[in-house]
Design a protein around this motif. Structure first.
Motif, PDB file in Angstrom:
ATOM      1  N   ASN A   1       3.696  -5.856  -0.732  1.00  0.00           N
ATOM      2  CA  ASN A   1       4.393  -6.932  -0.239  1.00  0.00           C
ATOM      3  C   ASN A   1       3.072  -8.237  -0.660  1.00  0.00           C
ATOM      4  O   ASN A   1       1.790  -6.359  -0.777  1.00  0.00           O
ATOM      5  CB  ASN A   1       4.229  -7.351   1.106  1.00  0.00           C
ATOM      6  CG  ASN A   1       3.629  -6.535   1.980  1.00  0.00           C
ATOM      7  OD1 ASN A   1       2.501  -6.904   2.341  1.00  0.00           O
ATOM      8  ND2 ASN A   1       4.021  -5.912   3.487  1.00  0.00           N
ATOM      9  N   TRP A   2       2.723  -8.383  -0.137  1.00  0.00           N
ATOM     10  CA  TRP A   2       1.348  -9.636  -0.042  1.00  0.00           C
ATOM     11  C   TRP A   2      -0.064  -8.782   0.050  1.00  0.00           C
ATOM     12  O   TRP A   2      -1.130  -8.717  -0.151  1.00  0.00           O
ATOM     13  CB  TRP A   2       0.757 -10.621  -0.176  1.00  0.00           C
ATOM     14  CG  TRP A   2       1.209 -11.686   1.158  1.00  0.00           C
ATOM     15  CD1 TRP A   2       1.964 -11.329   1.573  1.00  0.00           C
ATOM     16  CD2 TRP A   2      -0.071 -11.795   2.035  1.00  0.00           C
ATOM     17  NE1 TRP A   2       2.101 -12.244   3.021  1.00  0.00           N
ATOM     18  CE2 TRP A   2       0.390 -12.092   3.240  1.00  0.00           C
ATOM     19  CE3 TRP A   2      -1.649 -11.533   2.556  1.00  0.00           C
ATOM     20  CZ2 TRP A   2      -0.194 -12.346   4.460  1.00  0.00           C
ATOM     21  CZ3 TRP A   2      -2.195 -11.784   2.619  1.00  0.00           C
ATOM     22  CH2 TRP A   2      -1.468 -12.203   3.963  1.00  0.00           C
ATOM     23  N   LYS A   3       0.017  -8.198   1.864  1.00  0.00           N
ATOM     24  CA  LYS A   3      -1.146  -7.406   2.914  1.00  0.00           C
ATOM     25  C   LYS A   3      -1.148  -6.130   1.678  1.00  0.00           C
ATOM     26  O   LYS A   3      -2.722  -5.728   2.110  1.00  0.00           O
ATOM     27  CB  LYS A   3      -0.157  -7.239   3.718  1.00  0.00           C
ATOM     28  CG  LYS A   3      -0.696  -8.393   4.835  1.00  0.00           C
ATOM     29  CD  LYS A   3      -0.403  -7.928   6.086  1.00  0.00           C
ATOM     30  CE  LYS A   3       0.026  -9.909   6.678  1.00  0.00           C
ATOM     31  NZ  LYS A   3       0.592  -9.482   7.959  1.00  0.00           N
ATOM     32  N   THR A   4       0.147  -5.535   0.945  1.00  0.00           N
ATOM     33  CA  THR A   4      -0.435  -4.542   1.184  1.00  0.00           C
ATOM     34  C   THR A   4      -1.185  -4.037  -0.792  1.00  0.00           C
ATOM     35  O   THR A   4      -2.333  -3.509  -1.244  1.00  0.00           O
ATOM     36  CB  THR A   4       0.576  -3.343  -0.074  1.00  0.00           C
ATOM     37  OG1 THR A   4       1.472  -3.889   1.620  1.00  0.00           O
ATOM     38  CG2 THR A   4       0.172  -2.303  -0.115  1.00  0.00           C
ATOM     39  N   ILE A   5      -0.891  -5.093  -1.739  1.00  0.00           N
ATOM     40  CA  ILE A   5      -1.375  -5.665  -2.653  1.00  0.00           C
ATOM     41  C   ILE A   5      -3.329  -6.182  -2.624  1.00  0.00           C
ATOM     42  O   ILE A   5      -3.872  -5.764  -3.148  1.00  0.00           O
ATOM     43  CB  ILE A   5      -0.684  -7.040  -3.407  1.00  0.00           C
ATOM     44  CG1 ILE A   5       0.477  -6.135  -4.353  1.00  0.00           C
ATOM     45  CG2 ILE A   5      -1.847  -7.666  -4.556  1.00  0.00           C
ATOM     46  CD1 ILE A   5       1.337  -6.971  -4.573  1.00  0.00           C
ATOM     47  N   THR A   6      -3.060  -6.954  -1.771  1.00  0.00           N
ATOM     48  CA  THR A   6      -4.959  -6.946  -1.100  1.00  0.00           C
ATOM     49  C   THR A   6      -5.314  -6.131  -0.679  1.00  0.00           C
ATOM     50  O   THR A   6      -6.320  -6.035  -1.298  1.00  0.00           O
ATOM     51  CB  THR A   6      -4.623  -8.638   0.027  1.00  0.00           C
ATOM     52  OG1 THR A   6      -3.877  -9.509  -0.238  1.00  0.00           O
ATOM     53  CG2 THR A   6      -5.875  -8.849   0.234  1.00  0.00           C
ATOM     54  N   THR A   7      -5.191  -5.583   0.512  1.00  0.00           N
ATOM     55  CA  THR A   7      -5.621  -4.547   0.332  1.00  0.00           C
ATOM     56  C   THR A   7      -5.658  -3.221  -0.337  1.00  0.00           C
ATOM     57  O   THR A   7      -6.849  -2.911  -0.295  1.00  0.00           O
ATOM     58  CB  THR A   7      -4.899  -3.368   1.332  1.00  0.00           C
ATOM     59  OG1 THR A   7      -4.353  -4.330   2.823  1.00  0.00           O
ATOM     60  CG2 THR A   7      -5.801  -2.564   2.131  1.00  0.00           C
TER      61      THR A   7
END
Length: 175
Positions: free
Chosen positions: A146-152
């Motif tokens: 998800n976007w949080k995983t990708i950002t992390t």
């Protein structure tokens, strides 16, 4: 031509694909032999702007007769045509289109050069990026995407690469 007579100046303006001055450059000139052709002019432009055109090859430059020809989408001047009679003043400057690399024509080596800078040892820097990329892949594969995983993952890559190359300030400037 006598010893004290300089070859004529050929005036040009570097532009981007939108016709704007490339990296805020101004009209400039190079001195060329009167029998020079456009292929020689392209190399002279590269040689006259080593910092501004770092990493570019002369073949990536396209030369137009003037701004009107460029704006009118006329064909670029041929490499083997003589330069004489064109670009004789700053008001009649040739237009030099600087084609910058895009994702579609960016090789892995070129990508590393863009990210890390032209003067870095590519082998050492590539070896430094492998653990960062592996750590990033670990994060992406360990959690739902998800976007949080990708950002992390992106932040982890940047931080990890920065820790491995803290003396390489260009790495952070490129990101």
């Amino acid at each position: 031509m006598s010893h004290d007579q300089q070859p004529p100046l050929i005036w040009f303006q570097l532009v981007d694909s939108d016709g704007q001055p490339y990296k805020e450059s101004s009209v400039s000139s190079v001195s060329l032999n009167p029998s020079a052709v456009f292929d020689e002019l392209r190399q002279a432009v590269i040689d006259a702007n080593p910092d501004l055109l770092s990493g570019l090859d002369a073949s990536q430059l396209k030369i137009y007769k003037n701004k009107t020809a460029f704006d009118g989408k006329e064909e670029a001047l041929k490499d083997n045509c003589p330069v004489s009679g064109l670009g004789l003043s700053d008001k009649e400057a040739l237009v030099v289109l600087v084609s910058t690399p895009t994702v579609s024509n960016c090789t892995p080596t070129r990508f590393i050069s863009l990210v890390l800078g032209e003067n870095q040892d590519k082998r050492v820097m590539t070896l430094m990026l492998i653990p960062s990329a592996a750590f990033t892949a670990f994060i992406l594969l360990s959690y739902s995407i998800n976007w949080k995983t990708i950002t992390t993952a992106i932040l982890a890559f940047d931080i990890f690469a920065g820790l491995l190359s803290n003396q390489q300030e260009k790495t952070h400037q490129a990101w």
